[in-house]
Design a protein around this motif. Structure first.
Motif, PDB file in Angstrom:
ATOM      1  N   LYS A   9       0.866  -1.185   0.000  1.00 10.29           N
ATOM      2  CA  LYS A   9       0.000   0.000   0.000  1.00 10.29           C
ATOM      3  C   LYS A   9       0.897   1.227   0.000  1.00 10.29           C
ATOM      4  CE  LYS A   9      -0.450  -0.433   4.978  1.00 10.29           C
ATOM      5  NZ  LYS A   9      -1.248  -0.662   6.120  1.00 10.29           N
ATOM      6  N   ARG A  11       2.257   5.128  -1.393  1.00  7.07           N
ATOM      7  CA  ARG A  11       2.483   5.911  -2.607  1.00  7.07           C
ATOM      8  C   ARG A  11       3.078   5.131  -3.767  1.00  7.07           C
ATOM      9  NH1 ARG A  11       2.390  11.913  -1.496  1.00  7.07           N
ATOM     10  NH2 ARG A  11       2.390  12.018   0.774  1.00  7.07           N
ATOM     11  N   LEU A  12       3.825   4.063  -3.463  1.00 12.64           N
ATOM     12  CA  LEU A  12       4.508   3.359  -4.544  1.00 12.64           C
ATOM     13  C   LEU A  12       3.737   2.139  -5.036  1.00 12.64           C
ATOM     14  CD1 LEU A  12       8.177   3.528  -3.192  1.00 12.64           C
ATOM     15  CD2 LEU A  12       7.040   5.078  -4.777  1.00 12.64           C
ATOM     16  N   ALA A  50       6.723  -0.804   1.916  1.00 12.58           N
ATOM     17  CA  ALA A  50       7.836  -0.262   1.116  1.00 12.58           C
ATOM     18  C   ALA A  50       9.100  -0.111   1.970  1.00 12.58           C
ATOM     19  CB  ALA A  50       7.430   1.083   0.526  1.00 12.58           C
ATOM     20  N   GLY A  68      11.440   2.794  -2.781  1.00 12.09           N
ATOM     21  CA  GLY A  68      12.020   4.120  -3.001  1.00 12.09           C
ATOM     22  C   GLY A  68      13.525   4.164  -2.718  1.00 12.09           C
ATOM     23  N   LEU A  71      14.296   4.939   0.839  1.00  8.42           N
ATOM     24  CA  LEU A  71      14.190   3.849   1.810  1.00  8.42           C
ATOM     25  C   LEU A  71      15.395   2.917   1.736  1.00  8.42           C
ATOM     26  CD1 LEU A  71      10.357   3.231   1.403  1.00  8.42           C
ATOM     27  CD2 LEU A  71      11.549   4.415   3.262  1.00  8.42           C
ATOM     28  N   LEU A 157      10.246  14.065   3.584  1.00  6.07           N
ATOM     29  CA  LEU A 157      10.068  13.963   2.139  1.00  6.07           C
ATOM     30  C   LEU A 157       9.155  15.058   1.629  1.00  6.07           C
ATOM     31  CD1 LEU A 157       9.456  10.146   1.626  1.00  6.07           C
ATOM     32  CD2 LEU A 157      11.497  11.453   1.013  1.00  6.07           C
ATOM     33  N   VAL A 158       9.503  15.623   0.489  1.00  8.38           N
ATOM     34  CA  VAL A 158       8.600  16.568  -0.162  1.00  8.38           C
ATOM     35  C   VAL A 158       8.552  16.269  -1.659  1.00  8.38           C
ATOM     36  CG1 VAL A 158       9.191  18.411   1.474  1.00  8.38           C
ATOM     37  CG2 VAL A 158      10.317  18.358  -0.730  1.00  8.38           C
ATOM     38  N   SER A 178      14.824  11.224  -4.767  1.00  8.24           N
ATOM     39  CA  SER A 178      14.387   9.825  -4.771  1.00  8.24           C
ATOM     40  C   SER A 178      13.375   9.516  -5.864  1.00  8.24           C
ATOM     41  CB  SER A 178      13.769   9.477  -3.415  1.00  8.24           C
ATOM     42  OG  SER A 178      13.395   8.128  -3.369  1.00  8.24           O
TER      43      SER A 178
HETATM   44  P1  AMP Z   1       4.359   4.975   1.900  1.00 10.17           P
HETATM   45  O1  AMP Z   1       4.757   5.497   3.244  1.00 10.17           O
HETATM   46  O2  AMP Z   1       4.166   3.495   1.866  1.00 10.17           O
HETATM   47  O3  AMP Z   1       3.279   5.766   1.268  1.00 10.17           O
HETATM   48  O4  AMP Z   1       5.609   5.162   0.944  1.00 10.17           O
HETATM   49  C1  AMP Z   1       6.395   6.255   1.095  1.00 10.17           C
HETATM   50  C2  AMP Z   1       7.376   6.225  -0.012  1.00 10.17           C
HETATM   51  O5  AMP Z   1       6.778   6.696  -1.219  1.00 10.17           O
HETATM   52  C3  AMP Z   1       8.506   7.197   0.261  1.00 10.17           C
HETATM   53  O6  AMP Z   1       9.469   6.620   1.060  1.00 10.17           O
HETATM   54  C4  AMP Z   1       8.981   7.516  -1.124  1.00 10.17           C
HETATM   55  O7  AMP Z   1       9.826   6.508  -1.618  1.00 10.17           O
HETATM   56  C5  AMP Z   1       7.705   7.487  -1.946  1.00 10.17           C
HETATM   57  N1  AMP Z   1       7.130   8.833  -2.217  1.00 10.17           N
HETATM   58  C6  AMP Z   1       6.957   9.328  -3.442  1.00 10.17           C
HETATM   59  N2  AMP Z   1       6.471  10.555  -3.405  1.00 10.17           N
HETATM   60  C7  AMP Z   1       6.307  10.891  -2.117  1.00 10.17           C
HETATM   61  C8  AMP Z   1       5.835  12.058  -1.426  1.00 10.17           C
HETATM   62  N3  AMP Z   1       5.440  13.140  -2.074  1.00 10.17           N
HETATM   63  N4  AMP Z   1       5.793  12.019  -0.085  1.00 10.17           N
HETATM   64  C9  AMP Z   1       6.155  10.916   0.565  1.00 10.17           C
HETATM   65  N5  AMP Z   1       6.613   9.821  -0.024  1.00 10.17           N
HETATM   66  C10 AMP Z   1       6.707   9.781  -1.351  1.00 10.17           C
END
Ligand code: AMP
Length: 286
Positions: A9, A11-12, A50, A68, A71, A157-158, A178
């Motif tokens: 689940k 963002r990735l 992730a 990512g 990570l 992260l931004v 990243s």
């Molecule tokens: P999750 O916490 O499972 O949603 O995944 C977070 C991971 O999604 C981060 O560690 C990044 O590798 C990636 N990611 C891509 N865009 C963003 C963003 N805008 N904010 C946070 N994480 C992002």
């Protein structure tokens, strides 16, 4: 079966699934809570967090993983990066309150309190800068910490930067850029699974390559062919196909960069082109 860990689940997750599907690797239908599923004939997909993927790949619990770069860096574990997958673009940044008068990391005093859910990356960054810090570990929403008075700055992260802005924070340094990566446990791509890994990599690369390209078709006057060839470079020149008319027209087909489509269409129109058609390309192997 070769085990590929993908985010269950977050963002990735969506991007990873979509990329595999486009590469022709269908995830065998599974219930919402399934922990694994067959992926094509050679692979078994493992659905995990992730953040855990670099660890699982380094330990050999999974052979490959999609996660990512941030990570992978945070885990500090040795894994091999096979491909940059281009999606999930974001930056790990150092941010301070707008009103703190901090312009860069060198303005921070020794012992500065840093709130972050990236303790590994943060400690390494400040060590390299020769700065001693007090780490304030949080599991998310680091933006609030400077306002609560529990930290002076954050590492987070931004992507657009709007969350920082809304919270009255300003970027003062970048730790890392990243995107999602395909990673492998060390030695995998030269071991017995060499063929399957090479084929997976080629399939994913073909999707990534096609992403920024379009296939363009147009009927053009035969008399303009020389000029059409200049406008439509294609991969090894345009494909020219006869049109079954009196011979005055030919069909020209070519792969063009998506960002050039607008200009190419205008130039072909100038040459009298008709019946223009632009389509997406699923995969592209040179
Ligand atoms: P999750 O916490 O499972 O949603 O995944 C977070 C991971 O999604 C981060 O560690 C990044 O590798 C990636 N990611 C891509 N865009 C963003 C963003 N805008 N904010 C946070 N994480 C992002």
């Amino acid at each position: 079966m070769i085990r590929l860990a993908i985010p269950n689940k977050g963002r990735l997750a969506e991007g990873a699934r979509e990329l595999l599907e486009r590469a022709g690797l269908e995830l065998e239908s599974r219930g919402e809570r399934a922990l694994q599923a067959a992926l094509g004939t050679d692979f078994l997909a493992l659905f995990v967090r992730a953040r855990d993927i670099p660890e699982f790949v380094a330990d050999g619990a999974a052979d490959l993983g999609i996660t990512g770069r941030d990570l992978v860096h945070e885990s500090g574990r040795p894994v091999e990066t096979l491909l940059d997958l281009g999606f999930g673009r974001c930056r790990l940044v150092l941010a301070a309150r707008d009103d703190a008068g901090v312009a860069s990391v060198s303005d921070l005093p020794d012992g500065v309190r840093v709130a972050t859910s990236f303790p590994g990356a943060t400690e390494r960054y400040f060590r390299e800068q020769g700065r001693r810090i007090e780490l304030v570990p949080v599991s998310g929403a680091a933006e609030i910490a400077p306002h609560l008075g529990v930290a002076d700055v954050i590492v987070d992260l931004v992507s657009t930067g709007s969350t920082l802005k809304v919270n009255g924070l300003r970027e003062v340094g970048t730790l890392l850029e990243s995107t999602a990566l395909l990673i492998a446990r060390e030695g995998l791509s030269t071991g017995p699974a060499e063929r399957q890994v090479r084929e997976l990599k080629a399939a994913l690369e073909s999707v990534l390559r096609a992403r920024d390209k379009r296939y363009l078709m147009a009927n053009v006057p035969r008399s303009q062919l020389d000029r059409v060839k200049q406008v439509l470079p294609g991969i090894s020149g345009p494909t020219i196909v006869d049109v079954l008319d009196s011979g005055a027209w030919v069909a020209a087909h070519a792969v063009v960069d998506a960002r050039d489509v607008y200009r190419v269409i205008a130039e072909l129109k100038e040459l009298g082109a008709e019946g223009l058609l632009v389509t997406k390309i699923e995969r592209l192997m040179p």
